[in-house]
Design a protein around this motif. Structure first.
Motif, mmCIF file in Angstrom:
data_model
loop_
_atom_site.group_PDB
_atom_site.id
_atom_site.type_symbol
_atom_site.label_atom_id
_atom_site.label_comp_id
_atom_site.label_asym_id
_atom_site.label_seq_id
_atom_site.Cartn_x
_atom_site.Cartn_y
_atom_site.Cartn_z
ATOM 1 N N ALA A 74 38.898 41.824 34.532
ATOM 2 C CA ALA A 74 37.781 41.622 33.616
ATOM 3 C C ALA A 74 36.482 41.496 34.409
ATOM 4 O O ALA A 74 36.500 41.300 35.632
ATOM 5 N N LYS A 75 35.378 41.588 33.710
ATOM 6 C CA LYS A 75 34.076 41.461 34.365
ATOM 7 C C LYS A 75 33.984 40.109 35.080
ATOM 8 O O LYS A 75 34.302 39.071 34.517
ATOM 9 N N GLY A 76 33.561 40.149 36.349
ATOM 10 C CA GLY A 76 33.414 38.931 37.135
ATOM 11 C C GLY A 76 34.631 38.577 37.967
ATOM 12 O O GLY A 76 34.556 37.682 38.818
ATOM 13 N N ASP A 77 35.762 39.247 37.750
ATOM 14 C CA ASP A 77 36.945 38.941 38.546
ATOM 15 C C ASP A 77 36.726 39.313 40.011
ATOM 16 O O ASP A 77 36.081 40.327 40.323
ATOM 17 N N VAL A 78 37.273 38.488 40.874
ATOM 18 C CA VAL A 78 37.037 38.597 42.320
ATOM 19 C C VAL A 78 38.369 38.752 43.035
ATOM 20 O O VAL A 78 39.327 38.015 42.754
#
Length: 303
Positions: free
Chosen positions: A84-88
Protein backbone atom coordinates in the motif's frame (compact mmCIF):
# COMPACT_ATOMS: atom_id res chain seq x y z
CA UNK A 1 26.06 -26.69 -14.02
CA UNK A 2 27.95 -23.78 -12.46
CA UNK A 3 26.18 -21.63 -9.88
CA UNK A 4 24.71 -18.47 -11.39
CA UNK A 5 26.60 -15.36 -10.34
CA UNK A 6 24.58 -12.88 -8.25
CA UNK A 7 24.39 -9.41 -9.79
CA UNK A 8 26.11 -6.82 -7.58
CA UNK A 9 24.39 -3.42 -7.94
CA UNK A 10 26.36 -0.32 -6.98
CA UNK A 11 24.08 2.71 -6.61
CA UNK A 12 27.06 5.07 -6.75
CA UNK A 13 26.98 4.40 -10.50
CA UNK A 14 24.64 6.68 -12.43
CA UNK A 15 22.73 3.99 -14.36
CA UNK A 16 22.77 1.34 -11.62
CA UNK A 17 18.96 1.17 -11.56
CA UNK A 18 18.86 -0.06 -15.17
CA UNK A 19 20.70 -3.23 -14.14
CA UNK A 20 17.56 -4.41 -12.31
CA UNK A 21 14.72 -2.18 -13.58
CA UNK A 22 13.36 -1.58 -17.11
CA UNK A 23 13.19 2.22 -16.88
CA UNK A 24 15.49 4.98 -15.65
CA UNK A 25 14.25 6.92 -12.60
CA UNK A 26 11.94 9.88 -13.18
CA UNK A 27 14.30 11.98 -11.08
CA UNK A 28 17.50 11.20 -9.18
CA UNK A 29 19.77 12.92 -6.67
CA UNK A 30 22.80 11.36 -8.37
CA UNK A 31 24.12 14.68 -9.74
CA UNK A 32 23.19 16.54 -6.54
CA UNK A 33 25.78 14.36 -4.76
CA UNK A 34 24.09 14.18 -1.38
CA UNK A 35 26.45 12.97 1.31
CA UNK A 36 26.10 9.22 1.91
CA UNK A 37 22.61 8.99 0.40
CA UNK A 38 20.99 8.73 -3.01
CA UNK A 39 17.30 9.12 -3.85
CA UNK A 40 15.65 7.83 -7.03
CA UNK A 41 11.97 8.32 -7.86
CA UNK A 42 10.59 5.51 -10.06
CA UNK A 43 7.54 4.75 -12.16
CA UNK A 44 7.99 1.15 -13.30
CA UNK A 45 5.78 -1.35 -15.17
CA UNK A 46 5.03 -4.82 -13.80
CA UNK A 47 8.43 -6.46 -13.51
CA UNK A 48 10.60 -9.11 -11.87
CA UNK A 49 14.11 -8.06 -10.88
CA UNK A 50 17.02 -10.43 -11.39
CA UNK A 51 18.52 -11.81 -8.21
CA UNK A 52 20.90 -9.13 -7.06
CA UNK A 53 22.93 -7.89 -4.12
CA UNK A 54 22.92 -4.10 -3.53
CA UNK A 55 26.23 -2.64 -2.41
CA UNK A 56 24.38 -0.06 -0.31
CA UNK A 57 21.58 -0.31 2.27
CA UNK A 58 18.40 0.11 0.20
CA UNK A 59 15.06 1.43 1.42
CA UNK A 60 11.99 1.50 -0.82
CA UNK A 61 8.86 3.59 -0.15
CA UNK A 62 5.68 2.96 -2.14
CA UNK A 63 4.04 6.03 -3.70
CA UNK A 64 1.34 4.08 -5.54
CA UNK A 65 -2.27 4.99 -4.67
CA UNK A 66 -3.59 1.49 -5.32
CA UNK A 67 -2.43 -1.71 -3.61
CA UNK A 68 0.30 -3.47 -5.59
CA UNK A 69 0.44 -7.25 -5.34
CA UNK A 70 4.03 -8.38 -5.04
CA UNK A 71 6.34 -11.22 -4.11
CA UNK A 72 9.77 -10.70 -2.56
CA UNK A 73 12.73 -12.85 -1.57
CA UNK A 74 15.23 -11.32 0.88
CA UNK A 75 18.24 -13.42 1.81
CA UNK A 76 16.40 -16.63 0.91
CA UNK A 77 13.15 -15.76 2.74
CA UNK A 78 10.00 -15.52 0.62
CA UNK A 79 6.88 -13.44 1.27
CA UNK A 80 3.73 -12.38 -0.60
CA UNK A 81 3.13 -8.64 -0.21
CA UNK A 82 0.13 -6.38 -0.80
CA UNK A 83 2.00 -3.10 -0.93
CA UNK A 84 0.00 0.00 0.00
CA UNK A 85 1.01 3.63 -0.28
CA UNK A 86 3.69 4.45 2.29
CA UNK A 87 4.84 0.86 2.83
CA UNK A 88 8.58 0.57 3.40
CA UNK A 89 10.95 -2.32 2.64
CA UNK A 90 14.59 -2.49 3.77
CA UNK A 91 17.26 -4.51 1.96
CA UNK A 92 20.61 -4.36 3.81
CA UNK A 93 23.82 -4.04 1.79
CA UNK A 94 25.16 -7.31 0.33
CA UNK A 95 21.85 -9.14 0.89
CA UNK A 96 20.45 -11.27 -1.95
CA UNK A 97 17.16 -9.84 -3.17
CA UNK A 98 14.46 -10.52 -5.78
CA UNK A 99 11.20 -8.62 -6.15
CA UNK A 100 8.26 -9.16 -8.52
CA UNK A 101 5.20 -6.90 -8.75
CA UNK A 102 2.15 -7.44 -10.93
CA UNK A 103 1.12 -3.92 -11.97
CA UNK A 104 2.52 -0.45 -12.63
CA UNK A 105 4.14 0.94 -9.50
CA UNK A 106 5.55 4.26 -8.34
CA UNK A 107 8.09 4.20 -5.53
CA UNK A 108 11.15 5.83 -4.01
CA UNK A 109 14.49 4.08 -3.67
CA UNK A 110 16.86 5.40 -1.00
CA UNK A 111 20.37 3.91 -1.11
CA UNK A 112 22.75 4.64 1.76
CA UNK A 113 26.49 4.04 1.84
CA UNK A 114 27.33 1.45 4.55
CA UNK A 115 30.46 3.38 5.58
CA UNK A 116 28.41 6.55 6.05
CA UNK A 117 25.81 4.69 8.12
CA UNK A 118 28.50 3.03 10.24
CA UNK A 119 30.11 6.41 10.93
CA UNK A 120 26.77 7.79 12.08
CA UNK A 121 26.36 4.75 14.33
CA UNK A 122 29.78 5.25 15.90
CA UNK A 123 29.02 8.92 16.51
CA UNK A 124 25.72 7.94 18.09
CA UNK A 125 26.98 5.19 20.35
CA UNK A 126 30.62 4.31 19.75
CA UNK A 127 29.79 0.90 18.28
CA UNK A 128 32.15 -0.60 15.73
CA UNK A 129 29.72 -2.87 13.91
CA UNK A 130 26.08 -2.32 13.04
CA UNK A 131 23.97 -4.95 11.29
CA UNK A 132 20.86 -3.68 9.52
CA UNK A 133 17.94 -6.13 9.58
CA UNK A 134 16.01 -6.87 6.36
CA UNK A 135 12.33 -5.90 6.36
CA UNK A 136 9.50 -6.89 4.06
CA UNK A 137 7.12 -4.12 2.97
CA UNK A 138 5.09 -2.67 5.84
CA UNK A 139 4.10 0.81 7.06
CA UNK A 140 6.67 3.12 8.65
CA UNK A 141 5.23 6.65 8.77
CA UNK A 142 8.53 8.34 9.72
CA UNK A 143 10.54 6.81 6.87
CA UNK A 144 7.67 7.64 4.52
CA UNK A 145 7.71 11.27 5.72
CA UNK A 146 11.50 11.52 5.36
CA UNK A 147 11.36 10.03 1.88
CA UNK A 148 8.64 12.45 0.75
CA UNK A 149 10.50 15.43 2.25
CA UNK A 150 13.68 14.40 0.41
CA UNK A 151 11.69 14.02 -2.80
CA UNK A 152 10.26 17.53 -2.36
CA UNK A 153 13.74 18.99 -1.86
CA UNK A 154 15.08 17.11 -4.88
CA UNK A 155 12.27 18.29 -7.13
CA UNK A 156 12.41 21.91 -5.92
CA UNK A 157 14.54 24.40 -7.81
CA UNK A 158 16.41 25.51 -4.67
CA UNK A 159 19.92 24.04 -4.36
CA UNK A 160 20.67 25.62 -0.99
CA UNK A 161 18.85 23.09 1.13
CA UNK A 162 21.95 21.16 2.19
CA UNK A 163 21.39 21.53 5.92
CA UNK A 164 17.79 20.30 5.64
CA UNK A 165 18.82 17.27 3.58
CA UNK A 166 21.55 16.46 6.10
CA UNK A 167 19.07 16.77 8.96
CA UNK A 168 16.66 14.40 7.22
CA UNK A 169 19.49 11.96 6.50
CA UNK A 170 20.62 12.07 10.13
CA UNK A 171 17.06 11.45 11.33
CA UNK A 172 16.78 8.50 8.93
CA UNK A 173 20.05 7.00 10.24
CA UNK A 174 18.98 7.33 13.87
CA UNK A 175 15.59 5.79 13.11
CA UNK A 176 17.26 2.83 11.40
CA UNK A 177 19.64 2.42 14.35
CA UNK A 178 16.82 2.44 16.87
CA UNK A 179 14.38 0.18 15.03
CA UNK A 180 16.11 -1.86 12.32
CA UNK A 181 19.51 -2.84 13.66
CA UNK A 182 20.48 -5.92 15.63
CA UNK A 183 22.22 -3.73 18.22
CA UNK A 184 19.69 -0.91 17.90
CA UNK A 185 18.29 -1.14 21.43
CA UNK A 186 21.67 -0.38 23.03
CA UNK A 187 22.87 2.32 20.69
CA UNK A 188 21.16 5.50 21.64
CA UNK A 189 21.77 6.00 25.31
CA UNK A 190 21.88 9.77 25.62
CA UNK A 191 25.26 10.47 27.14
CA UNK A 192 24.66 14.22 27.27
CA UNK A 193 21.19 15.69 27.06
CA UNK A 194 22.08 19.01 28.64
CA UNK A 195 22.28 20.90 25.40
CA UNK A 196 25.23 22.84 24.06
CA UNK A 197 27.43 24.81 26.40
CA UNK A 198 26.82 28.57 26.31
CA UNK A 199 30.09 29.08 24.41
CA UNK A 200 29.41 26.40 21.79
CA UNK A 201 25.87 27.68 21.27
CA UNK A 202 27.20 31.21 20.70
CA UNK A 203 29.76 29.82 18.24
CA UNK A 204 27.08 27.96 16.27
CA UNK A 205 24.63 30.87 16.20
CA UNK A 206 27.34 33.36 15.20
CA UNK A 207 28.46 31.10 12.38
CA UNK A 208 24.88 30.71 11.15
CA UNK A 209 24.22 34.46 11.14
CA UNK A 210 27.52 35.20 9.40
CA UNK A 211 26.80 32.70 6.64
CA UNK A 212 23.06 32.97 6.03
CA UNK A 213 23.67 33.76 2.35
CA UNK A 214 25.69 30.54 1.94
CA UNK A 215 24.61 26.91 1.49
CA UNK A 216 24.91 26.10 5.20
CA UNK A 217 25.39 22.43 6.03
CA UNK A 218 25.03 20.53 9.27
CA UNK A 219 28.57 19.22 8.82
CA UNK A 220 29.99 22.76 8.59
CA UNK A 221 28.17 24.06 11.68
CA UNK A 222 28.97 21.01 13.82
CA UNK A 223 32.62 21.25 12.74
CA UNK A 224 32.77 24.84 14.01
CA UNK A 225 31.78 23.71 17.52
CA UNK A 226 33.91 20.56 17.36
CA UNK A 227 31.32 17.81 17.86
CA UNK A 228 29.64 15.19 15.65
CA UNK A 229 26.64 16.05 13.50
CA UNK A 230 24.49 13.64 15.52
CA UNK A 231 25.24 15.18 18.93
CA UNK A 232 25.22 18.73 17.57
CA UNK A 233 21.76 18.26 16.07
CA UNK A 234 20.32 16.81 19.30
CA UNK A 235 22.01 19.29 21.64
CA UNK A 236 21.21 22.30 19.47
CA UNK A 237 17.52 21.38 19.50
CA UNK A 238 17.66 20.85 23.26
CA UNK A 239 19.24 24.30 23.68
CA UNK A 240 17.06 26.29 21.28
CA UNK A 241 13.87 24.26 20.76
CA UNK A 242 14.58 24.15 17.03
CA UNK A 243 16.29 21.62 14.79
CA UNK A 244 19.28 23.30 13.08
CA UNK A 245 17.55 23.55 9.69
CA UNK A 246 14.45 25.10 11.31
CA UNK A 247 16.59 27.65 13.15
CA UNK A 248 18.46 28.56 9.95
CA UNK A 249 15.20 29.00 8.05
CA UNK A 250 13.74 31.21 10.79
CA UNK A 251 16.90 33.35 10.80
CA UNK A 252 16.71 33.76 7.03
CA UNK A 253 13.09 34.87 7.19
CA UNK A 254 13.74 37.28 10.09
CA UNK A 255 16.58 38.89 8.15
CA UNK A 256 14.34 39.08 5.08
CA UNK A 257 11.66 40.87 7.14
CA UNK A 258 14.20 43.53 8.20
CA UNK A 259 15.40 44.02 4.64
CA UNK A 260 11.84 44.23 3.32
CA UNK A 261 10.89 46.90 5.86
CA UNK A 262 14.10 48.96 5.92
CA UNK A 263 15.51 48.85 2.38
CA UNK A 264 14.36 49.34 -1.19
CA UNK A 265 16.09 46.19 -2.43
CA UNK A 266 14.04 44.05 -4.77
CA UNK A 267 12.54 40.84 -3.48
CA UNK A 268 14.86 38.95 -5.82
CA UNK A 269 17.90 40.68 -4.27
CA UNK A 270 16.67 39.99 -0.73
CA UNK A 271 15.98 36.37 -1.63
CA UNK A 272 19.64 35.88 -2.67
CA UNK A 273 20.98 37.85 0.30
CA UNK A 274 19.26 35.60 2.84
CA UNK A 275 20.34 32.34 1.20
CA UNK A 276 17.52 31.26 -1.11
CA UNK A 277 18.43 30.33 -4.65
CA UNK A 278 14.92 30.75 -6.04
CA UNK A 279 12.31 33.39 -5.39
CA UNK A 280 9.52 30.80 -5.48
CA UNK A 281 11.07 28.82 -2.62
CA UNK A 282 11.68 32.02 -0.65
CA UNK A 283 8.04 33.08 -1.11
CA UNK A 284 6.79 29.63 -0.14
CA UNK A 285 8.82 29.51 3.11
CA UNK A 286 8.02 33.15 3.95
CA UNK A 287 4.27 32.53 3.55
CA UNK A 288 4.48 29.33 5.61
CA UNK A 289 6.23 31.07 8.53
CA UNK A 290 4.69 34.57 8.39
CA UNK A 291 1.30 33.88 6.82
CA UNK A 292 1.63 36.30 3.88
CA UNK A 293 3.95 36.76 0.90
CA UNK A 294 7.10 38.94 1.07
CA UNK A 295 5.43 41.49 -1.22
CA UNK A 296 2.33 41.67 0.96
CA UNK A 297 4.49 41.97 4.07
CA UNK A 298 6.43 44.91 2.57
CA UNK A 299 3.22 46.68 1.63
CA UNK A 300 1.82 46.09 5.13
CA UNK A 301 4.81 47.41 7.07
CA UNK A 302 5.27 50.43 4.82
CA UNK A 303 1.67 51.69 5.19
Amino acid sequence: MSEEKILAVDFTQEEACLEILPRSPLVSSYHAQWQGLRLDVHQQPAHETPEHSPQQHVITVSLEQKVVRSERIIDGRFQHENIAKGDVAIIPAHTHHISRWQSEAKFLVLSMEPAFFTRMAIEAGDLQKIEVKPRFAAPDPLIQQIGLALQTELESDDRRSGIYIESLTTTLCIHLLKHYCVAGETILKDHNNKGLSHWKLRQAISYIHENLDQDLTLADISRVVGISMYYFSRQFKHSTGFAPHQYVMNCRIERAKKLLSSTNKTIEQICAQVGFQSQSHFTSVFRKLIGITPRAYREQVKI
